[in-house]
Design an enzyme around this catalytic site. Sequence first.
Site, PDB file in Angstrom:
ATOM      1  N   ASP A   4       0.846  -1.204   0.000  1.00 47.55           N
ATOM      2  CA  ASP A   4       0.000   0.000   0.000  1.00 47.55           C
ATOM      3  C   ASP A   4       0.873   1.244   0.000  1.00 47.55           C
ATOM      4  OD1 ASP A   4      -2.408   1.300  -0.187  1.00 47.55           O
ATOM      5  OD2 ASP A   4      -2.807   1.305   1.964  1.00 47.55           O
ATOM      6  N   GLY A   5       0.345   2.293  -0.621  1.00 47.36           N
ATOM      7  CA  GLY A   5       1.022   3.589  -0.616  1.00 47.36           C
ATOM      8  C   GLY A   5       0.062   4.642  -0.086  1.00 47.36           C
TER       9      GLY A   5
ATOM     10  N   ASP B 159      -1.011  -0.078   4.976  1.00 45.24           N
ATOM     11  CA  ASP B 159      -1.449   1.324   5.049  1.00 45.24           C
ATOM     12  C   ASP B 159      -0.825   1.983   6.279  1.00 45.24           C
ATOM     13  OD1 ASP B 159      -3.177   3.572   4.303  1.00 45.24           O
ATOM     14  OD2 ASP B 159      -4.217   3.100   6.202  1.00 45.24           O
TER      15      ASP B 159
ATOM     16  N   ASP C  72      -4.530  -2.240  -3.279  1.00 48.54           N
ATOM     17  CA  ASP C  72      -5.840  -1.602  -3.426  1.00 48.54           C
ATOM     18  C   ASP C  72      -5.802  -0.518  -4.504  1.00 48.54           C
ATOM     19  OD1 ASP C  72      -4.651   0.643  -2.302  1.00 48.54           O
ATOM     20  OD2 ASP C  72      -5.501   0.303  -0.308  1.00 48.54           O
TER      21      ASP C  72
ATOM     22  N   HIS D 184      -8.821   0.231   2.752  1.00 51.02           N
ATOM     23  CA  HIS D 184      -9.405   0.644   4.036  1.00 51.02           C
ATOM     24  C   HIS D 184     -10.628  -0.193   4.394  1.00 51.02           C
ATOM     25  CE1 HIS D 184      -6.620   3.906   3.510  1.00 51.02           C
ATOM     26  NE2 HIS D 184      -7.148   4.115   2.334  1.00 51.02           N
TER      27      HIS D 184
ATOM     28  N   GLU E 206       2.056   3.999  -4.424  1.00 52.29           N
ATOM     29  CA  GLU E 206       1.468   2.671  -4.683  1.00 52.29           C
ATOM     30  C   GLU E 206       2.436   1.844  -5.531  1.00 52.29           C
ATOM     31  OE1 GLU E 206      -1.137   1.431  -3.386  1.00 52.29           O
ATOM     32  OE2 GLU E 206      -2.554   3.024  -2.896  1.00 52.29           O
TER      33      GLU E 206
END
Length: 286
Positions: A149-150, A274, A209, A264, A187
């Site tokens: 995740d970024g 995250d 995501d 999320h 990301e």
Amino acid sequence: MQDCIFCKIIKGEIPCYKIYEDDYVLAFLDIAKDVYGHILVLPKTHCKNILHVEEKTLNRVISAVKKISNHLVDNCGFDGVNILNNSEKGALVKHLHFHIIPRHDEDGLKVFPEFSGVDCDLGEVCEKLKIKEEVIDIVPTQKVVLYTDGACSGNPGLGGFGAILLHNGKQKIVSGGEENTTNNRMELMAVIRGLEAIKIPCEVDIYSDSAYVVNAFLQNWIGSWQAKGWKTAGGGDVLNIDLWKRLLIQVNKHKVSWHKVKGHADNELNNACDELARKEIDKLRN
Ligand code: 5GP
Ligand code: ZN
């Protein structure tokens, strides 16, 4: 196989002196009493010999051979072992098996046959016998799961990325941060740095995501961009070319499967990535 003597031993119809057993492998003392501790190791499913065995089964049998051999040396006072196998030629029992011959340094056994010698040119022999094409993959494929995740505070702004690699029950974490970057770049960086942490070609399941990253591959945007000389369908420059190229180098090293996850949401490892990314942003702030 009905008339296979080893299958009968596996089924318990003929008794044996069991040395080791798991779901796939059985090892017992050879009936011959020719060498002290002569052990046979075999798969529980019938297969003729090493020429016919399935890779997975062979790996399990060979792992058991190693386990038993280590046990003989570590716990039973032997100095080493010889491992023997007859496939087609010379095999009395046509059910794959490896012989373990436990050895002492001074036991005087001649386990390796003494051949009479052959007059040949090794270069010619090699030319005849070598595998010319890489048709045999003898290295079992390693599987890695990569969550990424970024995140960015401001877009552009302070950014962070996090990646969690899972392999053989172990976890490795990679994270980092950059000033004046974008969410998409972070990301991408998460996947790049995650893949860069894998040192040998693997089967990698990537969970992200980011529709931007995942769809570039699943919908082959990346193929179209490359075909057009890194231009978009509209003719403009593709953004973040530097990172797409760096990512492609990694993706081409491995067998990658892409998975888009909901951001999320309740995906624990995506959320953990995250959190790693956000911590990196905090580090840059402080
Ligand atoms: P091969 O020559 O096929 O590599 O070896 C077969 C081995 O199986 C021989 O060493 C032989 O002594 C062993 N063997 C044959 N029948 C039996 C049996 O009924 N029980 C056990 N424990 N070993 C056997
Ligand atoms: Zn059998």
